[in-house]
Design an enzyme around this catalytic site. Structure first.
Site, PDB file in Angstrom:
ATOM      1  N   GLY A 161     -12.371  83.982  48.200  1.00  0.00           N
ATOM      2  CA  GLY A 161     -12.787  85.445  48.549  1.00  0.00           C
ATOM      3  C   GLY A 161     -13.432  86.037  47.156  1.00  0.00           C
ATOM      4  O   GLY A 161     -13.826  87.075  46.988  1.00  0.00           O
ATOM      5  N   GLU A 212      -9.702  78.178  47.564  1.00  0.00           N
ATOM      6  CA  GLU A 212     -10.773  77.826  48.613  1.00  0.00           C
ATOM      7  C   GLU A 212     -11.779  78.663  48.249  1.00  0.00           C
ATOM      8  O   GLU A 212     -12.280  79.458  49.261  1.00  0.00           O
ATOM      9  CB  GLU A 212     -10.055  78.184  49.819  1.00  0.00           C
ATOM     10  CG  GLU A 212      -8.829  77.324  50.544  1.00  0.00           C
ATOM     11  CD  GLU A 212      -8.241  77.836  51.566  1.00  0.00           C
ATOM     12  OE1 GLU A 212      -8.857  78.864  52.065  1.00  0.00           O
ATOM     13  OE2 GLU A 212      -7.139  77.131  52.093  1.00  0.00           O
ATOM     14  N   PRO A 213     -12.669  78.599  47.156  1.00  0.00           N
ATOM     15  CA  PRO A 213     -13.805  79.625  47.026  1.00  0.00           C
ATOM     16  C   PRO A 213     -14.882  78.932  47.709  1.00  0.00           C
ATOM     17  O   PRO A 213     -15.292  77.643  47.797  1.00  0.00           O
ATOM     18  CB  PRO A 213     -14.055  79.427  45.513  1.00  0.00           C
ATOM     19  CG  PRO A 213     -13.505  77.954  45.196  1.00  0.00           C
ATOM     20  CD  PRO A 213     -12.416  77.568  45.918  1.00  0.00           C
ATOM     21  N   GLY A 214     -15.665  79.953  48.451  1.00  0.00           N
ATOM     22  CA  GLY A 214     -16.982  79.552  49.030  1.00  0.00           C
ATOM     23  C   GLY A 214     -18.060  80.143  48.425  1.00  0.00           C
ATOM     24  O   GLY A 214     -18.959  79.500  47.586  1.00  0.00           O
ATOM     25  N   TYR A 243     -24.021  92.862  58.501  1.00  0.00           N
ATOM     26  CA  TYR A 243     -22.966  93.557  57.630  1.00  0.00           C
ATOM     27  C   TYR A 243     -23.440  94.766  56.803  1.00  0.00           C
ATOM     28  O   TYR A 243     -22.801  95.283  55.995  1.00  0.00           O
ATOM     29  CB  TYR A 243     -22.386  92.806  56.710  1.00  0.00           C
ATOM     30  CG  TYR A 243     -21.848  91.304  57.189  1.00  0.00           C
ATOM     31  CD1 TYR A 243     -20.450  91.535  57.708  1.00  0.00           C
ATOM     32  CD2 TYR A 243     -22.471  90.075  56.605  1.00  0.00           C
ATOM     33  CE1 TYR A 243     -19.931  90.078  58.148  1.00  0.00           C
ATOM     34  CE2 TYR A 243     -22.063  88.799  57.146  1.00  0.00           C
ATOM     35  CZ  TYR A 243     -20.730  88.925  57.836  1.00  0.00           C
ATOM     36  OH  TYR A 243     -20.057  87.722  58.227  1.00  0.00           O
ATOM     37  N   CYS A 256     -37.842  90.403  67.445  1.00  0.00           N
ATOM     38  CA  CYS A 256     -37.999  91.748  68.182  1.00  0.00           C
ATOM     39  C   CYS A 256     -36.575  92.412  68.145  1.00  0.00           C
ATOM     40  O   CYS A 256     -36.209  92.486  69.541  1.00  0.00           O
ATOM     41  CB  CYS A 256     -38.516  91.257  69.610  1.00  0.00           C
ATOM     42  SG  CYS A 256     -39.926  90.111  69.548  1.00  0.00           S
ATOM     43  N   GLU A 257     -36.342  93.059  67.162  1.00  0.00           N
ATOM     44  CA  GLU A 257     -34.989  93.645  67.082  1.00  0.00           C
ATOM     45  C   GLU A 257     -35.333  94.638  66.020  1.00  0.00           C
ATOM     46  O   GLU A 257     -35.714  94.300  65.087  1.00  0.00           O
ATOM     47  CB  GLU A 257     -34.153  92.922  66.573  1.00  0.00           C
ATOM     48  CG  GLU A 257     -33.447  91.785  67.753  1.00  0.00           C
ATOM     49  CD  GLU A 257     -32.679  92.240  68.723  1.00  0.00           C
ATOM     50  OE1 GLU A 257     -31.927  93.560  68.464  1.00  0.00           O
ATOM     51  OE2 GLU A 257     -32.462  91.677  69.775  1.00  0.00           O
ATOM     52  N   TYR A 260     -23.297  81.640  53.135  1.00  0.00           N
ATOM     53  CA  TYR A 260     -23.389  82.639  54.405  1.00  0.00           C
ATOM     54  C   TYR A 260     -24.938  82.775  54.604  1.00  0.00           C
ATOM     55  O   TYR A 260     -25.211  83.875  55.456  1.00  0.00           O
ATOM     56  CB  TYR A 260     -22.389  83.750  54.418  1.00  0.00           C
ATOM     57  CG  TYR A 260     -21.120  83.333  54.064  1.00  0.00           C
ATOM     58  CD1 TYR A 260     -20.320  82.484  55.126  1.00  0.00           C
ATOM     59  CD2 TYR A 260     -20.540  83.903  52.847  1.00  0.00           C
ATOM     60  CE1 TYR A 260     -18.845  82.301  54.349  1.00  0.00           C
ATOM     61  CE2 TYR A 260     -19.281  83.334  52.387  1.00  0.00           C
ATOM     62  CZ  TYR A 260     -18.536  82.605  53.282  1.00  0.00           C
ATOM     63  OH  TYR A 260     -17.315  82.214  53.265  1.00  0.00           O
TER      64      TYR A 260
HETATM   65  N1  LLP Z   1     -10.614  80.360  52.982  1.00  0.00           N
HETATM   66  C1  LLP Z   1     -10.637  80.917  54.495  1.00  0.00           C
HETATM   67  C2  LLP Z   1      -9.412  80.583  55.182  1.00  0.00           C
HETATM   68  C3  LLP Z   1     -11.626  81.954  54.853  1.00  0.00           C
HETATM   69  O1  LLP Z   1     -11.540  82.218  55.964  1.00  0.00           O
HETATM   70  C4  LLP Z   1     -12.804  81.882  54.004  1.00  0.00           C
HETATM   71  C5  LLP Z   1     -13.977  82.684  54.260  1.00  0.00           C
HETATM   72  C6  LLP Z   1     -12.849  81.420  52.740  1.00  0.00           C
HETATM   73  C7  LLP Z   1     -11.795  80.718  52.248  1.00  0.00           C
HETATM   74  C8  LLP Z   1     -14.024  81.675  51.564  1.00  0.00           C
HETATM   75  O2  LLP Z   1     -14.202  82.820  51.354  1.00  0.00           O
HETATM   76  P1  LLP Z   1     -15.055  83.217  50.316  1.00  0.00           P
HETATM   77  O3  LLP Z   1     -14.685  82.533  48.936  1.00  0.00           O
HETATM   78  O4  LLP Z   1     -16.499  82.570  50.541  1.00  0.00           O
HETATM   79  O5  LLP Z   1     -15.410  84.631  50.053  1.00  0.00           O
HETATM   80  N2  LLP Z   1     -19.832  85.376  56.682  1.00  0.00           N
HETATM   81  C9  LLP Z   1     -19.390  86.514  55.956  1.00  0.00           C
HETATM   82  C10 LLP Z   1     -18.055  85.945  55.016  1.00  0.00           C
HETATM   83  C11 LLP Z   1     -17.052  85.444  55.793  1.00  0.00           C
HETATM   84  C12 LLP Z   1     -15.878  84.769  55.138  1.00  0.00           C
HETATM   85  C13 LLP Z   1     -14.986  83.968  56.055  1.00  0.00           C
HETATM   86  N3  LLP Z   1     -14.040  83.524  55.447  1.00  0.00           N
HETATM   87  C14 LLP Z   1     -20.277  87.137  54.805  1.00  0.00           C
HETATM   88  O6  LLP Z   1     -21.458  86.473  54.995  1.00  0.00           O
HETATM   89  O7  LLP Z   1     -19.791  87.899  54.070  1.00  0.00           O
END
Ligand code: LLP
Length: 423
Positions: free
Chosen positions: A243, A277-279, A320, A345-346, A374
């Site tokens: 997050g 768990e960073p994404g 979003y 077409c939206e 994402y």
């Molecule tokens: N761990 C869990 C259990 C999660 O559900 C998520 C993201 C992460 C880690 C990683 O979160 P991050 O570090 O990337 O913020 N599609 C949306 C974001 C959805 C995130 C869902 N879960 C967007 O484009 O903003």
């Protein structure tokens, strides 16, 4: 914040040692372009910040699941956080050991649980009593003991740019409600085929503040004390989820050293290993969507820039109302207020609305920034638009890491001759 994107003296946007013009000529547009260097730097900055305690970084591969990106992170020493059987398959295919995989998600199917047990993953982040009992049963059938963490909803106040990406507040569908977590732990300790190895939370995505992490940690550590008092002996991990925020406009990204300062004393005292768990933090700023301007158009007192990329390629602005910077690849002085839109077409097909943007003309290149996370993973084929290519830049080289779909790919799964059944 490492991005990998800089301008030459003459104003051309580069990804590390490669010009985006060269990539567009070789690969075509639209295309996602990622900097391997920026991905490594982001990973390393977090890894360094957490170094004072035993820790593991499990990259949340839902943010960007490309195999080449996964391999860059594997080489840095990352593990992964998966949420589906498809992500398990990809992670193993990219060369991750099963013991580098944690499995999150609010609805795991029996088939997915079996696949992950058979692979021998490090841990399931269990989100409900139902899942706990189902996993116990399946593990029993397979003659295994399933290692788990309980994902607990810490029920803290979280603010994120969009309410869709908040998960750690009371009433969200995610995790076990805080006041039921001790009972769930009691149950986990009694089930014969479950090994309770950790506690887990994930409070939301694009979180700027430290407080919800600190508050959540305090609540998880209190729970840990209570569970230990029940006689638990195998708990080793405390997973604070992902997050961590990045910069889209001019926001300050998450200061990971400050985050470490806020969390590590508590972790150290608990004697647990920290999992994150960073994404987005790892890949978000390391990618752009490269597109070409098809034309400009005036209608109803407004001006539009129409690009060859659309909402099906990048859905975040539409879904979003997310802000993404739009820049010309060849910088320009003159600017106008326009809508930057795609060909779908939206009316929801836009990247920027009423935004002052450089006066790019038909045929010129633009980028939509901060789309390493994402972006491609959320793209789809609406309007029968083939999915775009992905390109990885490493130093002064680049490679196509996902080929652009062709028209044949669009009909690949649809048989011409139907094989009817009755039922
Ligand atoms: N761990 C869990 C259990 C999660 O559900 C998520 C993201 C992460 C880690 C990683 O979160 P991050 O570090 O990337 O913020 N599609 C949306 C974001 C959805 C995130 C869902 N879960 C967007 O484009 O903003």
């Amino acid at each position: 914040m490492a991005t990998g994107f800089t301008r030459t003296a003459s104003g051309v946007l580069m990804c590390d040692g490669v010009s985006l013009e060269a990539i567009a000529s070789a690969v075509g547009t639209p295309a996602y372009v990622y900097s391997a260097r920026a991905i490594r730097e982001q990973y390393d900055s977090l890894d360094r910040a957490l170094a004072p305690v035993p820790h593991r970084l499990h990259y949340s591969m839902k943010a960007n699941a490309n195999l080449a990106v996964l391999r860059v992170l594997r080489e840095q020493g990352a593990g992964v956080d998966i949420v589906s059987g498809g992500e398990l398959y990809r992670a193993l295919h990219a060369g991750f050991g099963a013991d580098a995989i944690v499995f999150s998600g609010v609805g795991k199917s029996p088939g997915e649980l079996r696949e992950a047990l058979a692979a021998g993953i490090l841990m399931f982040n269990v989100e409900s009593m139902f899942e706990l009992e189902q996993l116990n049963e399946i593990a029993g059938e397979m003659g295994r003991r399933a290692p788990i963490a309980l994902r607990v909803n810490p029920e803290v106040q979280v603010s994120t740019p969009h309410h869709y990406t908040r998960t750690g507040e009371r009433g969200n569908k995610f995790g076990i409600p805080y006041d039921e977590a001790l009972d769930a732990a009691r149950c986990a300790l009694e089930l014969p085929n479950i090994a309770l190895r950790g506690l887990d939370m994930h409070i939301g995505s694009q979180v700027f503040e430290l407080e919800p992490y600190r508050d959540g940690l305090v609540r998880l550590l209190a729970l840990h004390d209570q569970i230990r008092a029940l006689g638990a002996t195998e708990i080793r991990y405390l997973d604070i989820g992902g997050g961590f925020a990045v910069t889209y406009e001019d926001e300050q990204p998450m200061d990971v050293d400050a985050l470490a300062g806020a969390l590590l004393p508590g972790i150290r005292q608990s004697g647990l290993s920290l999992i994150t768990e960073p994404g987005r933090f790892i890949v978000g700023n390391a990618g752009v969507l490269l597109a070409r301007v098809m034309h400009r158009k005036k209608a109803g007192g407004k001006e539009y820039i129409i690009t060859d990329a659309g909402m099906n390629d990048l859905v975040r602005p539409s879904h979003y109302h997310a802000y993404h910077a739009v820049e010309a690849v060849q910088a320009r002085e003159e600017r106008s207020v326009v809508d930057v839109v795609g060909p779908v077409c939206e009316s929801g097909d836009f990247f920027a609305l009423d935004r002052e943007v450089e006066d790019v003309e038909a045929g010129e290149l633009i980028v939509v920034r901060t789309t390493g996370a994402y972006g491609y993973v959320m793209s789809f084929n609406y309007n029968s638009r083939p999915r775009v290519a992905e390109v990885l830049v490493d130093g002064d080289r680049f490679a196509v890491v996902t080929r652009r779909e062709r028209y044949e790919d669009l009909v690949r799964l649809e048989p011409d001759h139907l094989d009817w059944s009755t039922g």
